[in-house]
Design a protein around this motif. Structure first.
Motif, mmCIF file in Angstrom:
data_model
loop_
_atom_site.group_PDB
_atom_site.id
_atom_site.type_symbol
_atom_site.label_atom_id
_atom_site.label_comp_id
_atom_site.label_asym_id
_atom_site.label_seq_id
_atom_site.Cartn_x
_atom_site.Cartn_y
_atom_site.Cartn_z
ATOM 1 N N MET A 1 -1.941 -16.342 3.727
ATOM 2 C CA MET A 1 -1.326 -15.224 4.448
ATOM 3 C C MET A 1 0.117 -14.958 4.003
ATOM 4 O O MET A 1 0.654 -13.886 4.282
ATOM 5 N N VAL A 2 0.740 -15.933 3.338
ATOM 6 C CA VAL A 2 2.119 -15.739 2.844
ATOM 7 C C VAL A 2 2.188 -14.514 1.939
ATOM 8 O O VAL A 2 3.158 -13.754 1.960
ATOM 9 N N ALA A 3 1.124 -14.295 1.174
ATOM 10 C CA ALA A 3 1.103 -13.176 0.222
ATOM 11 C C ALA A 3 1.174 -11.826 0.924
ATOM 12 O O ALA A 3 1.545 -10.828 0.309
ATOM 13 N N TYR A 4 0.858 -11.796 2.204
ATOM 14 C CA TYR A 4 0.822 -10.530 2.927
ATOM 15 C C TYR A 4 2.012 -10.372 3.874
ATOM 16 O O TYR A 4 2.024 -9.499 4.736
ATOM 17 N N GLY A 5 2.990 -11.252 3.720
ATOM 18 C CA GLY A 5 4.191 -11.173 4.550
ATOM 19 C C GLY A 5 5.374 -10.696 3.736
ATOM 20 O O GLY A 5 5.307 -10.609 2.504
ATOM 21 N N PRO A 6 6.491 -10.375 4.389
ATOM 22 C CA PRO A 6 7.694 -9.953 3.669
ATOM 23 C C PRO A 6 8.247 -11.109 2.823
ATOM 24 O O PRO A 6 7.924 -12.276 3.096
ATOM 25 N N PRO A 7 9.096 -10.817 1.837
ATOM 26 C CA PRO A 7 9.731 -11.907 1.087
ATOM 27 C C PRO A 7 10.490 -12.812 2.052
ATOM 28 O O PRO A 7 11.147 -12.314 2.963
ATOM 29 N N GLY A 8 10.341 -14.121 1.854
ATOM 30 C CA GLY A 8 11.036 -15.056 2.742
ATOM 31 C C GLY A 8 10.268 -15.366 4.006
ATOM 32 O O GLY A 8 10.787 -16.024 4.907
ATOM 33 N N VAL A 9 9.015 -14.914 4.090
ATOM 34 C CA VAL A 9 8.224 -15.153 5.314
ATOM 35 C C VAL A 9 7.994 -16.653 5.536
ATOM 36 O O VAL A 9 7.711 -17.090 6.649
ATOM 37 N N GLU A 10 8.182 -17.436 4.477
ATOM 38 C CA GLU A 10 8.034 -18.893 4.606
ATOM 39 C C GLU A 10 9.073 -19.470 5.566
ATOM 40 O O GLU A 10 8.915 -20.579 6.066
ATOM 41 N N SER A 11 10.162 -18.727 5.795
ATOM 42 C CA SER A 11 11.212 -19.236 6.695
ATOM 43 C C SER A 11 11.171 -18.536 8.058
ATOM 44 O O SER A 11 12.077 -18.680 8.859
ATOM 45 N N ASN B 1 0.871 -1.185 0.000
ATOM 46 C CA ASN B 1 0.000 0.000 0.000
ATOM 47 C C ASN B 1 0.905 1.231 0.000
ATOM 48 O O ASN B 1 1.735 1.396 0.891
ATOM 49 N N LYS B 2 0.740 2.093 -1.015
ATOM 50 C CA LYS B 2 1.666 3.235 -1.134
ATOM 51 C C LYS B 2 1.551 4.206 0.045
ATOM 52 O O LYS B 2 2.468 4.975 0.322
ATOM 53 N N ASP B 3 0.439 4.141 0.747
ATOM 54 C CA ASP B 3 0.295 4.992 1.932
ATOM 55 C C ASP B 3 1.082 4.440 3.124
ATOM 56 O O ASP B 3 1.273 5.136 4.125
ATOM 57 N N PHE B 4 1.465 3.188 3.007
ATOM 58 C CA PHE B 4 2.209 2.543 4.104
ATOM 59 C C PHE B 4 3.447 1.850 3.526
ATOM 60 O O PHE B 4 3.518 0.624 3.481
ATOM 61 N N PRO B 5 4.397 2.658 3.068
ATOM 62 C CA PRO B 5 5.563 2.061 2.389
ATOM 63 C C PRO B 5 6.399 1.196 3.342
ATOM 64 O O PRO B 5 6.479 1.488 4.536
ATOM 65 N N ASP B 6 6.988 0.160 2.776
ATOM 66 C CA ASP B 6 7.867 -0.760 3.532
ATOM 67 C C ASP B 6 7.145 -1.494 4.660
ATOM 68 O O ASP B 6 7.774 -1.931 5.625
ATOM 69 N N VAL B 7 5.839 -1.560 4.572
ATOM 70 C CA VAL B 7 5.086 -2.286 5.595
ATOM 71 C C VAL B 7 4.360 -3.452 4.931
ATOM 72 O O VAL B 7 3.810 -3.307 3.837
ATOM 73 N N TYR B 8 4.413 -4.588 5.591
ATOM 74 C CA TYR B 8 3.645 -5.759 5.128
ATOM 75 C C TYR B 8 2.537 -6.029 6.141
ATOM 76 O O TYR B 8 2.602 -5.573 7.290
ATOM 77 N N GLY B 9 1.561 -6.792 5.697
ATOM 78 C CA GLY B 9 0.374 -6.978 6.524
ATOM 79 C C GLY B 9 0.575 -7.845 7.749
ATOM 80 O O GLY B 9 0.240 -7.454 8.875
ATOM 81 N N TYR B 10 1.167 -9.039 7.548
ATOM 82 C CA TYR B 10 1.153 -10.014 8.640
ATOM 83 C C TYR B 10 2.284 -11.018 8.424
ATOM 84 O O TYR B 10 2.634 -11.330 7.288
#
Lengths: 444, 310
Positions: free
Chosen positions: A256-266, A188-197
Motif C-alpha cells: 500500500m506504500v506505493a499508493y500513498g503520498p511520498p513519505g507515507v512511511e512516516s 491518475n491524470k483524471d484525479f491530479p494531486d490525489v493518492y489512493g490510500y
C-alpha cells in the motif's frame, strides 16, 4: 463469538427495558452531592473530543457547584504523566481518561478505584448495558468494571464520495479491492494531486497499533488464546506474529506504500487525517473521532464530500471493526473522590452523553448511536452502529506491558513497510522479540 | 555549684572560638552547602540510578524489584537496537559537529571581515535565533516544514521543478533531515565561539602576515586555526555533550524511525524509562550514556589543557 453475541443481546434487551427515569428529566440535585468550592481536575488526551467535554462540563457546575478543569496532553505525554503521577501516589488529578489498552498497566500500578460498587448502587443511572459491548470490555479488567467507557472510538474506512462517483467505482470491501481502488486513484491524470490510500506506517505505536487493528480482518489473531469472544483471552499468550495471515497482512501494508503520498512511511494518526482533510487522499482508515476533522469546513477541504464504510477484510472473511478510545477513571489517590465519582456518574449518564456526542464527542452508548439527531449530524454514526456489532475489546493487548509490546511490533512492521526487511523476516523477528518480552515480564 | 560549672566552662570557650574562626572550619562551612546540594541533587540520583540498573524493576511496581546483577547491562550491550542507537549517536555527533565547524567558520569569517558594516550587527543577532529556540519547538517546526504533503519544503522543491522528498519516510533522508535540523540549530553557537576566537587575534599579526606575503591559506592554517583551536575544542566538547543528550527533535519527528535509522541513545533510554516504565533497563542505559559522556569529556579536557599549554 458466542460471548460477544450474548453481551450484545443483553445490551439490546436492557435498552428496550430502560426505565423512564433515564430520560432528560433526571433530578440531578437528588443524585449528586453539593461540592461548592471544589475544583475537579480532569486529565485527558488532546483528541477532538476534549472540546466536547468543555462544552458540557458547566452543566455539572450548575448542579453541584464544583468547577471542572480539563487538561489535555498528547498520547505519549498523557500516558507518561498519568502513570508516573498515580504510581507515585499523586492525587492532583481527580479524574483520568486513559486509553482502554492501558488499563492493565494502571491496574498493576494501583491507580484506579473500580466503578463496580458504584454501578451496583445505581444501575439505572449508570446504564452499563447501554454501552456497546466492546466499549464495556475496554473499561473492564480481570472480570471487574473499573472505569466508564465515555470516549470510545471505532476504526472505519473513509472514502471520498465525489471521487468515487466520478470514477464510477464501488467502495472496496476486501483487501484486493482496496489495493485495486488505491492503485486506480494514484497517479491518475483524471484525479491530479490525489493518492489512493495512507496508512499508519510510522515506527512504533502507530505501525504497531495498525497491525492489531487489521489482523482479525485478515483472518489472524495476535496470540493463541485471543479468539473473539473468548472468556480467557490472556490464558495462552504464545504470540502468532509470524503466522501466514500476519505475514500476508504486513505484505499488504508494504504494497500500500506505493499508493500513498511520498513519505507515507512516516505517517501516523495526524499526518493521515490531515492529508485526507487536505483532499490529497481518496481513502483512509481512521478512528471515528477524527471524522470530525474531515467534516469541519474550517479545517477541511472535503467537508461533506466523504462517507464512512466498514474497514476492508480478507477475501472470504469479514471485518472485525477495531475498537479503542478512552475510559474515564477515578484516581485512587485523589483527595476529592466523592466529587469525582459524582462527576463521572453525571458525565457518563445517557442524557449528558447524548449532549457530549452532539457537541462532537464519540458515541460510546448504543442509545447515542441510534439517536436520530446524532445520526443526522454525524452521518458516520450509523456505520459505527453497524461496525460495533462485530468488534472485540481485546483486539489490542491490554495487560501491563501492552504499550511496550505494541511498540516492539510496530518497530518490526515499520521495517517491512520501508523495505528494510521482508514481511516474513520482520514478523519472525517480531515474534522472537515479543516472546522474550512476554517471558521476561512473566506473561508467558 | 553553678559558679564552679561556669568557671569550668570558661576555659573551654577559647578553643571553641578559635576553632570557629579557623581557616579549616570556615572553608568547610562555606563548601558544605554546595556539597550537600550536589549530594542531594546529583550524587544521590546517580547512586540510585546505579542501584536501579542492577534490578529488574518497573517504575509502576517498584516494590517488586528483583536483583539481577549486571544482566541489564549485558542485555543492553547485546541489544541490536541499543548498539544501533550508539552508532547513530556517534555518527550524528561526528557529522553534525564537523559541518557546524566548517559552516560556522565561513560565516564567522564573513562577519569579522565585514564588521565595519553597522547593519550587520542586527543580522548577527538574527543569526543567533535558532539556538535560542527550545529543541522541542524546533522539532515541531520542522515536522511541519518537512511534512511530505503539506510542508513548505516540498512545496518549494515543486516550485523549482523538483519532485517531493520523503524527508522522514526514508532511512537515509530521515537521518539527513535530522542532521540538517541539528546543524541549523547549533551552527550559530559554534559561530559565536569561532567569531570570538577570530576577534581575539591581534590585527598586527594579520599585518605581519600580509607584509610577509602570506596567502589566504597560510593565514588560515598558520594563524587563524592555531589561534582558535582551543576555543573550537571547547565548543566541540560542549556540542558532544549536547549531542549525547540529543532527544527532542528525534522524539517529535521520527521516533527513531524509519526502521531504527534515527534511534539515538537518549530516545532509547527515554522509551525504556518513561514509555515502557522499565526502570532497570532504562537506568542501565542512562548509566552507560553517563560513562560515555565522562570518558569523552575527560579525554577532551586533557586535550584542551595540552593545547592551552602549547
Amino acid at each position: 463469538m458466542l460471548h460477544a453475541k450474548l453481551i450484545g443481546s443483553i445490551s439490546a434487551m436492557a435498552m428496550l427495558s430502560a426505565p423512564a427515569a433515564l430520560a432528560q428529566d433526571i433530578d440531578w440535585k437528588a443524585q449528586l452531592g453539593e461540592h461548592s468550592g471544589k475544583t475537579l481536575r480532569v486529565m485527558t488526551i488532546t483528541d477532538p473530543f476534549i472540546d466536547s467535554i468543555k462544552a458540557v462540563k458547566d452543566g455539572f457546575t450548575d448542579v453541584t457547584g464544583a468547577k471542572i478543569e480539563v487538561d489535555g496532553y498528547g498520547y505519549d505525554a498523557l500516558h507518561e504523566k498519568e502513570l508516573l503521577a498515580c504510581s507515585q501516589n499523586d492525587g492532583s488529578y481527580d479524574v483520568m481518561l486513559i486509553d482502554g489498552i492501558w488499563i492493565g498497566e494502571f491496574a498493576e500500578a494501583g491507580c484506579l478505584d473500580p466503578v463496580e460498587e458504584k454501578i451496583a448502587e445505581n444501575p439505572d443511572l449508570y446504564a452499563w448495558d447501554d454501552f456497546t459491548p466492546a466499549a464495556a470490555g475496554q473499561a473492564s479488567w480481570e472480570g471487574q468494571r473499573v472505569c466508564l467507557p465515555v470516549g470510545i472510538y471505532y476504526e472505519l474506512m473513509y472514502y471520498r464520495t465525489d471521487l468515487f462517483e466520478q470514477a464510477g467505482r464501488k467502495v472496496p470491501e476486501t483487501f484486493e479491492e482496496l489495493k485495486d481502488a488505491a492503485a486506480f486513484f494514484t497517479n491518475n491524470k483524471d484525479f491530479p494531486d490525489v493518492y489512493g490510500y495512507a496508512m499508519n506506517n510510522k515506527r512504533g505505536a502507530a505501525a504497531g497499533q495498525q497491525w492489531f487493528e487489521w489482523i482479525y480482518s485478515a483472518g489472524g489473531k495476535p496470540w493463541v488464546s485471543n479468539d473473539i469472544g473468548s472468556a480467557e483471552p490472556y490464558k495462552d499468550q504464545t504470540p502468532l506474529f509470524n503466522s501466514q495471515e500476519s505475514v500476508d497482512l504486513v505484505q499488504l501494508f508494504r504494497d500500500m506504500v506505493a499508493y500513498g503520498p511520498p513519505g507515507v512511511e512516516s505517517f501516523a494518526w495526524d499526518e493521515r487525517a490531515n492529508a485526507f482533510a487536505a483532499g490529497k487522499l481518496a481513502m483512509i482508515n481512521d478512528w471515528s473521532v477524527r471524522a470530525q476533522i474531515a467534516n469541519d469546513p474550517k479545517q477541511s477541504q472535503i467537508a461533506g464530500k466523504f462517507k464512512a464504510a466498514l474497514m476492508p477484510h480478507k477475501d472470504g472473511g469479514k471485518t472485525i471493526t477495531p475498537v479503542g478510545g478512552w475510559v474515564a477513571c477515578v484516581n485512587t489517590h485523589g483527595a476529592q473522590k466523592d466529587a469525582a465519582w459524582d462527576f463521572l456518574k453525571w458525565f457518563a449518564s445517557k442524557p449528558v452523553h447524548r449532549d457530549f456526542v452532539l457537541a462532537g464527542g464519540p458515541p460510546s452508548r448504543l442509545s447515542a448511536m441510534e439517536d436520530k439527531d446524532i445520526q443526522a449530524k454525524f452521518p458516520w454514526t450509523s456505520v459505527l452502529l453497524e461496525g460495533q456489532k462485530d468488534s472485540w475489546a481485546e483486539v489490542r493487548p491490554r495487560h501491563s506491558i501492552a504499550f511496550q509490546l505494541i511498540d516492539t511490533v510496530g518497530a518490526h512492521v515499520n521495517k517491512a513497510i520501508i523495505g528494510e526487511l521482508s514481511a516474513k523476516d520482520a514478523m519472525d523477528a517480531a515474534n522472537t522479540d515479543v516472546t522474550k518480552l512476554l517471558q521476561d515480564n512473566g506473561q508467558l | 555549684m553553678a559558679n564552679i560549672a561556669m568557671r569550668a566552662g570558661a576555659p573551654q570557650e577559647a578553643p571553641r572560638r578559635a576553632f570557629i574562626h579557623s581557616d579549616r572550619f570556615q572553608r568547610t562551612a562555606f563548601i558544605a552547602p554546595t556539597c550537600i546540594f550536589l549530594a542531594l541533587l546529583t550524587i544521590w540520583p546517580f547512586i540510585y540510578s546505579v542501584y536501579l540498573s542492577l534490578h529488574a524493576v518497573k517504575l509502576t511496581a517498584m516494590k517488586r524489584a528483583v536483583f539481577v546483577g549486571a544482566n541489564n547491562y549485558i542485555n543492553l550491550l547485546s541489544d541490536p537496537l541499543f548498539l544501533r542507537a550508539m552508532v547513530n549517536t556517534g555518527m550524528l555527533a561526528v557529522t553534525s559537529i564537523t559541518c557546524e565547524i566548517v559552516i560556522a567558520f565561513v560565516i564567522a569569517k564573513a562577519f569579522v571581515s565585514l564588521s565595519h558594516l553597522k547593519w550587520l550587527n542586527g543580522l548577527r543577532s538574527l543569526f543567533m535565533l535558532p539556538m535560542m529556540v527550545t529543541p522541542l519547538i524546533v522539532g515541531m517546526i520542522f515536522s511541519y516544514v518537512f511534512n511530505p504533503v503539506l510542508g513548505i519544503a516540498n512545496y518549494l522543491l515543486g516550485g523549482v521543478g523538483l519532485g517531493p522528498v520523503p524527508w522522514f519516510g526514508d532511512t537515509t533522508a530521515a537521518m539527513i533531515s535530522i542532521l540538517l535540523i541539528n546543524i541549523w540549530q547549533w551552527t550559530p553557537f559554534m559561530m559565536l565561539l569561532i567569531m570570538a576566537g577570530l576577534l581575539s587575534i591581534r590585527s598586527d599579526l594579520y599585518e605581519a602576515a600580509r607584509v610577509d606575503g602570506a596567502k589566504w591559506h597560510h593565514v588560515l592554517t598558520l594563524l587563524e586555526i592555531p589561534s582558535i583551536k582551543g576555543i573550537v575544542l571547547l565548543g566541540v566538547i560542549l556540542r558532544i555533550i549536547d549531542t549525547l543528550r540529543f532527544f527532542d527533535v528525534v522524539y517529535v519527528t521520527t521516533r527513531g524511525g524509519p526502521g531504527d535509522s534515527t534511534m539515538v541513545l537518549t530516545l532509547y533510554a527515554y522509551q525504556q524509562n518513561f514509555q515502557f516504565f522499565q526502570a532497570g533497563v532504562g537506568s542501565a542505559a542512562a548509566v552507560i550514556i553517563l560513562v560515555i559522556s565522562m570518558v569523552i569529556t575527560t579525554f577532551a579536557v586533557r586535550l584542551l589543557r595540552r593545547i592551552e599549554n602549547d
